[in-house]
Each structure stands twice: as structure tokens, then as C-alpha cells.
Design a protein around this motif. Sequence first.
Motif, PDB file in Angstrom:
ATOM      1  N   MET A   1       0.816  -1.211   0.000  1.00 34.33           N
ATOM      2  CA  MET A   1       0.000   0.000   0.000  1.00 34.33           C
ATOM      3  C   MET A   1       0.852   1.266   0.000  1.00 34.33           C
ATOM      4  O   MET A   1       0.611   2.190  -0.756  1.00 34.33           O
ATOM      5  CB  MET A   1      -0.919  -0.015   1.217  1.00 34.33           C
ATOM      6  CG  MET A   1      -1.724   1.246   1.395  1.00 34.33           C
ATOM      7  SD  MET A   1      -2.963   1.440   0.108  1.00 34.33           S
ATOM      8  CE  MET A   1      -4.367   0.670   0.907  1.00 34.33           C
ATOM      9  N   LYS A   2       1.888   1.246   0.832  1.00 33.43           N
ATOM     10  CA  LYS A   2       2.734   2.439   0.922  1.00 33.43           C
ATOM     11  C   LYS A   2       3.223   2.860  -0.459  1.00 33.43           C
ATOM     12  O   LYS A   2       3.168   4.007  -0.819  1.00 33.43           O
ATOM     13  CB  LYS A   2       3.949   2.146   1.798  1.00 33.43           C
ATOM     14  CG  LYS A   2       3.817   2.756   3.185  1.00 33.43           C
ATOM     15  CD  LYS A   2       5.043   2.430   4.006  1.00 33.43           C
ATOM     16  CE  LYS A   2       4.720   2.513   5.492  1.00 33.43           C
ATOM     17  NZ  LYS A   2       5.742   1.897   6.318  1.00 33.43           N
ATOM     18  N   ARG A   3       3.712   1.857  -1.208  1.00 30.68           N
ATOM     19  CA  ARG A   3       4.308   2.244  -2.490  1.00 30.68           C
ATOM     20  C   ARG A   3       3.274   2.776  -3.475  1.00 30.68           C
ATOM     21  O   ARG A   3       3.569   3.594  -4.316  1.00 30.68           O
ATOM     22  CB  ARG A   3       5.118   1.090  -3.080  1.00 30.68           C
ATOM     23  CG  ARG A   3       6.457   1.002  -2.361  1.00 30.68           C
ATOM     24  CD  ARG A   3       7.448   0.135  -3.027  1.00 30.68           C
ATOM     25  NE  ARG A   3       7.569   0.302  -4.433  1.00 30.68           N
ATOM     26  CZ  ARG A   3       8.077  -0.643  -5.203  1.00 30.68           C
ATOM     27  NH1 ARG A   3       8.461  -1.782  -4.672  1.00 30.68           N
ATOM     28  NH2 ARG A   3       8.202  -0.436  -6.508  1.00 30.68           N
ATOM     29  N   ILE A   4       2.051   2.290  -3.349  1.00 34.36           N
ATOM     30  CA  ILE A   4       0.999   2.850  -4.204  1.00 34.36           C
ATOM     31  C   ILE A   4       0.775   4.312  -3.850  1.00 34.36           C
ATOM     32  O   ILE A   4       0.696   5.174  -4.713  1.00 34.36           O
ATOM     33  CB  ILE A   4      -0.323   2.082  -4.018  1.00 34.36           C
ATOM     34  CG1 ILE A   4      -0.160   0.690  -4.585  1.00 34.36           C
ATOM     35  CG2 ILE A   4      -1.458   2.824  -4.732  1.00 34.36           C
ATOM     36  CD1 ILE A   4      -1.365  -0.159  -4.391  1.00 34.36           C
ATOM     37  N   LEU A   5       0.698   4.564  -2.548  1.00 33.37           N
ATOM     38  CA  LEU A   5       0.492   5.953  -2.140  1.00 33.37           C
ATOM     39  C   LEU A   5       1.625   6.824  -2.672  1.00 33.37           C
ATOM     40  O   LEU A   5       1.406   7.899  -3.179  1.00 33.37           O
ATOM     41  CB  LEU A   5       0.381   6.044  -0.617  1.00 33.37           C
ATOM     42  CG  LEU A   5      -0.884   5.385  -0.057  1.00 33.37           C
ATOM     43  CD1 LEU A   5      -0.918   5.503   1.449  1.00 33.37           C
ATOM     44  CD2 LEU A   5      -2.147   6.013  -0.664  1.00 33.37           C
ATOM     45  N   TYR A   6       2.849   6.297  -2.569  1.00 36.88           N
ATOM     46  CA  TYR A   6       3.963   7.064  -3.109  1.00 36.88           C
ATOM     47  C   TYR A   6       3.769   7.299  -4.590  1.00 36.88           C
ATOM     48  O   TYR A   6       3.989   8.376  -5.102  1.00 36.88           O
ATOM     49  CB  TYR A   6       5.291   6.324  -2.907  1.00 36.88           C
ATOM     50  CG  TYR A   6       5.687   6.186  -1.475  1.00 36.88           C
ATOM     51  CD1 TYR A   6       6.378   5.069  -1.047  1.00 36.88           C
ATOM     52  CD2 TYR A   6       5.358   7.171  -0.554  1.00 36.88           C
ATOM     53  CE1 TYR A   6       6.751   4.931   0.280  1.00 36.88           C
ATOM     54  CE2 TYR A   6       5.717   7.042   0.764  1.00 36.88           C
ATOM     55  CZ  TYR A   6       6.403   5.921   1.193  1.00 36.88           C
ATOM     56  OH  TYR A   6       6.761   5.774   2.490  1.00 36.88           O
ATOM     57  N   GLY A   7       3.365   6.226  -5.273  1.00 35.20           N
ATOM     58  CA  GLY A   7       3.153   6.325  -6.712  1.00 35.20           C
ATOM     59  C   GLY A   7       2.180   7.445  -7.016  1.00 35.20           C
ATOM     60  O   GLY A   7       2.449   8.319  -7.838  1.00 35.20           O
ATOM     61  N   LEU A   8       1.070   7.459  -6.311  1.00 37.05           N
ATOM     62  CA  LEU A   8       0.061   8.488  -6.560  1.00 37.05           C
ATOM     63  C   LEU A   8       0.620   9.859  -6.230  1.00 37.05           C
ATOM     64  O   LEU A   8       0.428  10.822  -6.955  1.00 37.05           O
ATOM     65  CB  LEU A   8      -1.190   8.190  -5.730  1.00 37.05           C
ATOM     66  CG  LEU A   8      -1.904   6.895  -6.134  1.00 37.05           C
ATOM     67  CD1 LEU A   8      -3.085   6.634  -5.227  1.00 37.05           C
ATOM     68  CD2 LEU A   8      -2.335   6.932  -7.591  1.00 37.05           C
TER      69      LEU A   8
ATOM     70  N   PRO B 212       0.964  -6.314  -4.865  1.00 38.50           N
ATOM     71  CA  PRO B 212      -0.140  -7.248  -4.596  1.00 38.50           C
ATOM     72  C   PRO B 212      -1.439  -6.535  -4.204  1.00 38.50           C
ATOM     73  O   PRO B 212      -2.528  -7.011  -4.536  1.00 38.50           O
ATOM     74  CB  PRO B 212       0.383  -8.090  -3.428  1.00 38.50           C
ATOM     75  CG  PRO B 212       1.869  -8.017  -3.546  1.00 38.50           C
ATOM     76  CD  PRO B 212       2.182  -6.669  -4.114  1.00 38.50           C
ATOM     77  N   THR B 213      -1.311  -5.396  -3.521  1.00 32.96           N
ATOM     78  CA  THR B 213      -2.505  -4.608  -3.177  1.00 32.96           C
ATOM     79  C   THR B 213      -3.349  -4.329  -4.413  1.00 32.96           C
ATOM     80  O   THR B 213      -4.575  -4.235  -4.337  1.00 32.96           O
ATOM     81  CB  THR B 213      -2.068  -3.236  -2.596  1.00 32.96           C
ATOM     82  OG1 THR B 213      -0.970  -3.451  -1.732  1.00 32.96           O
ATOM     83  CG2 THR B 213      -3.199  -2.551  -1.887  1.00 32.96           C
ATOM     84  N   MET B 214      -2.674  -4.163  -5.552  1.00 38.27           N
ATOM     85  CA  MET B 214      -3.383  -3.898  -6.801  1.00 38.27           C
ATOM     86  C   MET B 214      -3.720  -5.192  -7.535  1.00 38.27           C
ATOM     87  O   MET B 214      -4.818  -5.349  -8.070  1.00 38.27           O
ATOM     88  CB  MET B 214      -2.506  -3.031  -7.728  1.00 38.27           C
ATOM     89  CG  MET B 214      -2.313  -1.603  -7.274  1.00 38.27           C
ATOM     90  SD  MET B 214      -3.860  -0.642  -7.300  1.00 38.27           S
ATOM     91  CE  MET B 214      -4.183  -0.642  -9.068  1.00 38.27           C
ATOM     92  N   THR B 215      -2.745  -6.110  -7.616  1.00 41.05           N
ATOM     93  CA  THR B 215      -2.934  -7.278  -8.489  1.00 41.05           C
ATOM     94  C   THR B 215      -3.907  -8.304  -7.891  1.00 41.05           C
ATOM     95  O   THR B 215      -4.609  -8.983  -8.639  1.00 41.05           O
ATOM     96  CB  THR B 215      -1.588  -7.976  -8.781  1.00 41.05           C
ATOM     97  OG1 THR B 215      -0.967  -8.331  -7.542  1.00 41.05           O
ATOM     98  CG2 THR B 215      -0.647  -7.064  -9.555  1.00 41.05           C
TER      99      THR B 215
END
Lengths: 375, 375
Positions: A1-8, B212-215
Amino acid sequence: MKRILYGLLFIVCSQCNTWAVEAVFTTEDLVINSKKLDETRNLVVYLPAGYSKSDAHYPVLYVTDGDIQGPHTAGTLDYLAKFDQAPQMIVVGIVTPRETRERDLTLTSADKQDPEQLANADLFLAFVEQEVIPEVKARYRTLDYQGLAGTSHGGQFAINALVKRPGLFNGVVAVSPSLYWNKSQLLTLTETALKQGSLQGRLYISIAQEEPTMTEPFANFVALTKYYPNQQLAVISQTFSNETHNTTALLGQYYGVKYLFDGWAIPETPQTLADLQAIFATRSSLLKTALIIPEDRAAGYGQWLQYLNRQDDALTMLQWNRETYPQSLNAHLLLIKAYLHFDMEDKAHQALSEAMKSIKGLSTEQKAQLESLFL
Amino acid sequence: MKRILYGLLFIVCSQCNTWAVEAVFTTEDLVINSKKLDETRNLVVYLPAGYSKSDAHYPVLYVTDGDIQGPHTAGTLDYLAKFDQAPQMIVVGIVTPRETRERDLTLTSADKQDPEQLANADLFLAFVEQEVIPEVKARYRTLDYQGLAGTSHGGQFAINALVKRPGLFNGVVAVSPSLYWNKSQLLTLTETALKQGSLQGRLYISIAQEEPTMTEPFANFVALTKYYPNQQLAVISQTFSNETHNTTALLGQYYGVKYLFDGWAIPETPQTLADLQAIFATRSSLLKTALIIPEDRAAGYGQWLQYLNRQDDALTMLQWNRETYPQSLNAHLLLIKAYLHFDMEDKAHQALSEAMKSIKGLSTEQKAQLESLFL
């Protein structure tokens, strides 16, 4: 999740300026009364989003079949630039209408090599070099980097340009080039040039699911570039098994442009100052102009490294940012905050007085903002 | 070689009208003072090449993050249409700026399902359905077909729209949708809808090389659509291993739009009248409007079949063309030529008198042109 938030977070950051009103590229028609060709020729120029509100200079991509291949190429470049995978570019669509398309783009026959009597693709290349490029450079804010992309006969033209005028284009994209032309004359010319080591730049070449007439000279061409490797020329080839000769240009252009700017993108992981400097050195080298890490980039990565408690990396980045942008209140604020975060009170106080000293015309409010960090 | 020449021939043919001046799509800004949202919202409308010079009606593709995702989507559609892989479309880019993006596009929390108290994506969907679509339909020449495409939170919004307002959009493209949102609430809603068999249209969904949060919810979503197959809903999924969450939208949109119009393209082989009629029946069904084989298409394939000496197929095509376009001199000319080519003198003479009878206001020159075929 953290990396997604960073991505966004980083999407938002890198696109701050694209949410403005002029977020879409614009087009202009350009007419050239060509002396070389003794006829009037049309160009469509696709100016990148924000062009009119900026004073920046841009690299240029010339594209044959400009009205057919131009819109998707400009859209692809707009997208790649917004996601920081390539620079924003001016796309110059050279219109090659069907009446003159074959004459414009296919190879000069072997008996017309007298430079005073250019014909076909050689003549059209002279038109592009001596009339189109100077006009574009005079009219628009360009950098020296220029690329050339073409599909089918346009791909033949692009490879002929690479061979006949090495160095004129820094990057060449040839999608399904019609290399069978004139009994594969272009293969012979390419082999000679490769032996001489005269070719330079980056070349992307692709083919789709096509007839042997198309695929065989393509395979031979790729083999030649491997057989005579050339320090100054980087080549990559790609096959699109699910596309035909008529449908392959969009994917070809997408991967082609990405290859021309291979090394441009910043990986989606924390970057140190050294990492970023290496990437900006690559970018500078690709565009043949000095590019410096923008303040918001250094600030963003500095804060990310601070969040990860990578003290040395964070401080190195934020110190560089303050030294490079000494007039930026934000650069000073972030460095002071970082010192406080890492419990370096003395350094924070030094940085405060540095800010007071450096920033010209500091307002009372800004002073208060700096001092409030210590409350 | 023959097939390449045919290929080039057909490119030229299908693009005759795109070589004209207005060969590039144009953009218009649109502002909506939304009562639903109680705020002013911006749209960017991408009108297809030739829009202003035509009186045709077009299907519409709505795209979230319209200023970011719009230009490449419009470029992709322009390209697909020019190569006859999809229809020309009006692309409506719904601008979802970062200040409101999360609120606009992500799921209404579970306690806000009262239809009178819509919030978040449900409220924004009501805005799109009740304010954006009527405004677009009033202002532009639209067909009833409408699609919706979105990336990341925009993909979440698109799937929520599919579930909450089935049938509103005939095709949905969801690129890397953030299905993890609200503890994967959208999966539960989708499962319920799939069990009820209420979903309809075509859905394209894709994912890149992501966390994985996304996939994981993506894989679960795809599994659900397979576990509860639905007559009215066609689903395809795709994984882009070489793209990230931030770079995947262009390829996603390209393959997504191609899937929405799967069955649209004409194979690059000789087509009989029955083949073409089947394709145009598919096109009509996809666009929810009756489309008829254009005269130049029937003429082109008729001549190709004649060249291949497929007498029955050629004559069937050219006869249909004359019956369908009885005022077209060219349709009559080609049929007479075909009869003569196949040594059917009597039929040719009958066709000549048919031409004289059918075409209103036949000029002396045209008469002479018809009669000269028999010299």
C-alpha cells in the motif's frame, strides 16, 4: 500500500503543472514554398501542452505522413512526458500526400547519386534538412535534439536519412520500413555505412506480422547491425506479432520513442542525489543540453528519504537543493525541518541564519514562517 | 508483393478523406456549472478529424482525468479510425483535478447508499449521467453509443459505473483500477450484480507490473467474471508486465478501445458481399445504429475480386453496389466493366440501359463515358 500511495503522490507531483488550463497539445499548420522541390508543401506542427505559456526550448520529432501519423505520435509523446518517461517535444508532421508519397519517401535509383541531381528520398531529405528544419528552428523554441520517425515508405525514408546524413537526427524510428525497395538497395548502402562506422545516434526498427517481402530484408537489416556493431550507433528491433503492416504504427511509435529516450525515466523507488544526478546527466546527454534537477523533484525525493529515515541521503539531497536554489524559501524550510526531524538542533539553527542571509527581500511573514519551525 | 500492394492500396482508399486539410482532431473546452456537485467543472472535448466539415453523428467515449488521459486517447482513436480498426469518436475528457480527484472517483462508503444522498463516485456518476451526457448530446452530433474509460481511481470509477448503472455505457475500459479501495468493496458489489445477471456491454480491464494490493483484487475480479458468466457482459483482461501503474494507460487504452470494437475491422483479405455485410451488421450492432457498406468500399472489393477472377463474388458485389447506389455513375461503370471483363456482352448492354434509365440528370459527357466502354 505504501508504495501505491507514493506512486500516486509522485504522479500528482510530476503533473502539477499539467492540471492548468492549457493541458492539451495544440496544432498549427505550416506551409513551405519549397525551392528544393519547386512546390508548396504542408506541415502540421503539434506544440506540446503549455508551450505558449512557457519560454522553454523543446526537442523536435519530425514525422512523415504527418497528418496520419502525427496525432497519435503527439498524443503518445504528451502521455510519455506527463509521466516523465520522455521529454515534452514539438512534433513536426511532414505531410506526404498520396500524389507524391512514393516519390518523396522511396529511394533514389542507383543512377541518381549525383549530389547536384538529387531525386526522390534524397531530394526530399535535402528539403527537410535545408528548408523544413531551418523554418522550424526559426519559428519555434527548439533544442538541438531532433528525431525522425516514419512508417512503411516513411520508415524507408528514415533509414535512408540515417545512412545518407548520419548525425542529422539523434534518434530514428523506422516502423515496418519497406526495405525491399529497389532490390533491397538500402541494405547495401547500410552495410557500406556500417563498415565505415559512420552511423550514429539511436535507431529503433520494428516489423509486424507481414509478408516475407517485408520481413526478410528487415531480418537482414537487423543482422547487419549486429554483424558490424558500431560504437556510435545503438540499435534495437522489435516484432509485433499481433499487428499488421497497416495497424502497427501506434505501438511502433510508442516503443520507438521510449527507446530514443531510454534512460530518461526515474525508477519508481527512492532516489538519492547521486541517482538523480546520474539520470539528469543521461537526460542532458540525450538532449544535448544541460538539464538540472528541478527544485520540486529534489524536494520530493528529499522528503521521501526523510520519511524512510535515510538520514544521510535525505540531508545530502536537501542540502544540494538549498545550495542550488538559494532564493527558494521552500528549499530552506525543508532542510531546517529535516535537521529538526533528525534532532540536529545546531545545524537547524545554522540553516535558519543561512536562510535569513540568502533569500533576498524576505518578507515579515516568511521570517515568521521560518522562525515558527522552532516553536 | 501482391498483398503488400493491396495493403497500400487499401490504406490509400480508406484514408482518402483524411488527406484533406482538416486531418487532425481539434479540442474544445467545455464548462459545466453543475447543480449536482454545486461547483463548476471543466471538460475537454476532442472532436474527430473532419468533424466540422461533416454532418455525421459519432459515438462518444468519456474519459476521466480528461486532460491527462485525453490527448493520447484521442490520438489513439484517430489512428484506429484512420486504419478502420474502430469508428471515429468524440472523446470527452472529464477533468478530475487533484483537489477533488479522490472524492470524485472513489467509491461511496457503505453507509451512503441512500439514492437521495449520493456521495463520491456515485454522486459523480450522477453528474456524468444527468449533466455531462445531456450537455454533450445537446452540443455535438452524437450517436447513442457511449463508452467510459478510466485509469487507476478512474478505473475504479468506470467499474462502479458498470455495476451501478448497467447499460448506461456500452463499453467500459478500466486500466489498473484501484479495486483494493474500501476493503475491496467493489468486488462484493460486482459479485452481487453478476449473480443477478444485471451487467451488460463490453468490459476491458488491465493491470501492469504492480503491488499485490493492486494485483490481488484484480485477479479476484477477473475470477468473479469467469465464475458468474453473463450472457450480456463480455469481459477481457490483460496484464502488461513491462509497464508500471504510472505508465500503463496508453497501452491499456489502445487495447481497451480495440476490444470495445472487436469485430469492427475488415480482415486484409478479399471480402465477399456476404463477408462485408456480416462485418457491417457487427458494426451496426456495436454502434446501435444502421451502417451500410460505403460505395467506395464495395467498389474497391468488387474490383479486387474481379482482378482475382472470382466472377460470381465480383458480380454479386458490384450488382449490390449498383442497386444500393443507383445514382452513382461509378457504380454503373464498374458493373458494366466487370460484365465486359467476364465476356458477358448481353449483361453489359442491359447494365448500360439500366444506367441510362437510373441516373437522374445524366450529362452528355457521362453518357459518352458509358458508351465508350463498348468501343
